[in-house]
Design a protein around this motif. Structure first.
Motif, PDB file in Angstrom:
ATOM      1  N   TRP A  49      46.827  51.722  26.756  1.00 37.38           N
ATOM      2  CA  TRP A  49      46.810  50.586  26.842  1.00 37.38           C
ATOM      3  C   TRP A  49      47.283  50.730  25.218  1.00 37.38           C
ATOM      4  O   TRP A  49      46.915  51.394  24.361  1.00 37.38           O
ATOM      5  N   SER A  50      48.459  50.128  24.612  1.00 40.31           N
ATOM      6  CA  SER A  50      48.905  50.400  22.773  1.00 40.31           C
ATOM      7  C   SER A  50      49.555  49.523  22.931  1.00 40.31           C
ATOM      8  O   SER A  50      50.296  48.386  23.363  1.00 40.31           O
ATOM      9  N   ARG A  51      49.770  48.820  21.556  1.00 39.52           N
ATOM     10  CA  ARG A  51      50.475  48.005  20.930  1.00 39.52           C
ATOM     11  C   ARG A  51      50.922  48.031  19.355  1.00 39.52           C
ATOM     12  O   ARG A  51      49.739  49.352  19.256  1.00 39.52           O
ATOM     13  N   ARG A  52      51.949  48.102  18.902  1.00 39.81           N
ATOM     14  CA  ARG A  52      52.024  48.133  17.586  1.00 39.81           C
ATOM     15  C   ARG A  52      52.044  47.489  16.686  1.00 39.81           C
ATOM     16  O   ARG A  52      52.230  45.760  17.085  1.00 39.81           O
ATOM     17  N   VAL A  58      50.190  51.709  15.249  1.00 38.52           N
ATOM     18  CA  VAL A  58      50.247  51.708  16.643  1.00 38.52           C
ATOM     19  C   VAL A  58      48.664  52.130  17.177  1.00 38.52           C
ATOM     20  O   VAL A  58      47.673  52.430  16.839  1.00 38.52           O
ATOM     21  N   TYR A  59      48.425  50.438  17.516  1.00 37.34           N
ATOM     22  CA  TYR A  59      47.011  50.473  17.967  1.00 37.34           C
ATOM     23  C   TYR A  59      47.136  50.944  19.800  1.00 37.34           C
ATOM     24  O   TYR A  59      47.241  50.738  20.954  1.00 37.34           O
ATOM     25  N   GLN A  60      45.427  51.878  20.158  1.00 35.95           N
ATOM     26  CA  GLN A  60      45.894  52.232  21.679  1.00 35.95           C
ATOM     27  C   GLN A  60      44.629  52.625  21.397  1.00 35.95           C
ATOM     28  O   GLN A  60      44.083  52.838  21.356  1.00 35.95           O
TER      29      GLN A  60
END
Length: 454
Positions: A49-52, A58-60
């Motif tokens: 899972w990741s999001r910017r 980038v958090y993952q």
């Protein structure tokens, strides 16, 4: 949930919490120091899972939950746009780099304080520090059944776990230590526990047994669970009998039977063994017989009986609990005490006073411990989580290249010499760090396998 699945689950949860706080420490301070963070990862490998974020980070969450990392903008790792150069980690002052690197272990230290505070507020149930049986060194030092251990050295011991923890360093050092005791007659006395008499090479994992101490809550009820065929008790005692006396001497626990039977056998002849059976009290005449020791190196006098298996533990009869305000300074003092204990253990490991199998725990041992503690309730799980958080902080501060402590060592050298450590020195240090970390991991997995075999 099976023990295996429970251990895996609590390992993932524990590492997730500890790694998140550790990496958040690096991330938060880096942002405050004007350093751009490119990636905040919990775990290694392919992202699940990741999001910017708005800040471009980038958090993952990655596939392998055995660690994490914070990747910062750095000119040594790739081209950096000119307009972002001021945000590169390598451009930050040495004091800012020290703050960023030290923030990870500091976050784990603060988390340890918070976890212990929560544990003390919730209240950790435990067993009272009461001696159930005393033999060997403990008996020679004057400890008697019924003694309550109120203090070990300068350390107050409101529970048996505290007694265990306080005695361990003294036992490893073969150092005599004073026990402040309230005896069965409610008199306060001091016993000098002669740990200097512990033999070399004693089993450090079972040091309490080596001392000759058995806590009250581990006493086994004097119930007959099995009668060995053709033994002295065969056909006389029966499963379910509760032994109350041997040759006129009262029996409180199953552990009392062996010494009484030994004396009876050495004296010779028969004696009366009193039992409670189906609501009746019986006096049965038995002559002890000789039986082989488990290792086959001799014989001993015995009746030929064994206690029942898988008896439930007695209910806990002590509690460590403080109010919301009072728990704060207690938690801080506890972290200081535990830090001294862990640093001392590291020193003993380097000096050879601690066996290799007792030094570094691998993921299997950590997983099983986390599962065991979690089964005892929230307060006990918070305890093991706090210990792991503190251990992670101390381990990361070791001056080993690739760890936070290794980077701090480089920056301290930079402060002294006035310029950064050369690239060649850093590369050499990375190889040394890899070798040391590989050795630590190898030792950890070796200890894990050793424990499973045992």
């Amino acid at each position: 949930m099976s023990e295996f699945l429970g251990s895996v689950w609590w390992l993932i949860v524990s590492l997730g919490v500890l790694v998140t706080f550790h990496e958040f420490g690096h991330y938060w301070v880096a942002r405050r120091c004007g350093v751009k963070v490119l990636r905040f990862s919990i775990g290694f490998g392919r992202p699940l899972w990741s999001r910017r974020g708005r800040d471009g980070t980038v958090y993952q969450i990655a596939m392998l939950p055995l660690g994490g990392y914070v990747k910062m903008l750095d000119e040594r790792e790739g081209a950096v746009p000119a307009e972002q150069a001021a945000q590169a980690f390598n451009r930050a002052s040495v004091w800012k780099r020290i703050a960023i690197v030290a923030a990870g272990p500091l976050a784990n230290l603060l988390l340890c304080v918070a976890l212990l505070w929560a544990m003390f507020v919730i209240g950790r149930p435990d067993y009272a520090p009461v001696v159930g049986q005393s033999t060997g060194i403990a008996q020679a030092s004057g400890l008697q059944p019924g003694d309550r251990v109120d203090q070990v050295g300068n350390r107050a011991t409101p529970t048996w776990s505290e007694v265990h923890q306080a005695l361990l360093p003294a036992a490893l050092d073969h150092r005599d230590i004073a026990l402040h005791v309230t005896d069965a007659g409610d008199r306060q006395v001091v016993r000098d526990l002669r740990l200097s008499q512990l033999p070399d090479g004693f089993d450090q994992r079972r040091f309490i047994q080596a001392i000759g101490l058995l806590p009250r809550h581990l006493l086994v009820p004097p119930l007959v669970g099995r009668v060995e065929p053709d033994s002295a008790a065969w056909g006389i005692l029966a499963e379910g009998d509760r032994v109350t006396a041997v040759d006129g001497s009262p029996v409180r626990a199953f552990e009392d039977i062996g010494p009484l039977v030994q004396r009876l056998g050495e004296r010779g002849g028969a004696a009366m063994v009193e039992v409670a059976r189906d609501g009746e009290r019986l006096a049965l005449e038995i002559t002890p017989g000789r039986m082989n020791l488990p290792d086959g190196r001799g014989q001993y006098w015995a009746l030929g009986i064994a206690p029942p298996r898988n008896l439930p533990m007695p209910p806990k009869d002590a509690m460590q609990r403080y109010g919301v305000v009072a728990a704060a300074p207690v938690a801080v003092r506890e972290v200081g005490h535990l830090t001294g204990q862990l640093v001392g253990m590291i020193g003993r490991a380097f000096s050879g006073r601690v066996a290799l199998e007792n030094t570094v725990a691998g993921p299997i041992t950590i997983a099983r411990a986390a599962n065991t503690y979690a089964q005892q309730g929230a307060a006990w799980y918070l305890t093991i989580l706090a210990l792991l958080s503190l251990s992670l902080a101390i381990l990361n501060l070791l001056p080993i290249p690739l760890l936070d402590g290794g980077h701090l060592l480089y920056y301290l050298i930079e402060l002294v010499k006035g310029s950064p450590v050369s690239e060649r020195t850093m590369v050499a240090g990375q190889y040394v760090g890899l070798a040391l970390l590989a050795s630590l991991m190898g030792l950890a997995f070796y200890n894990d396998i050793l424990q499973l075999v045992r």
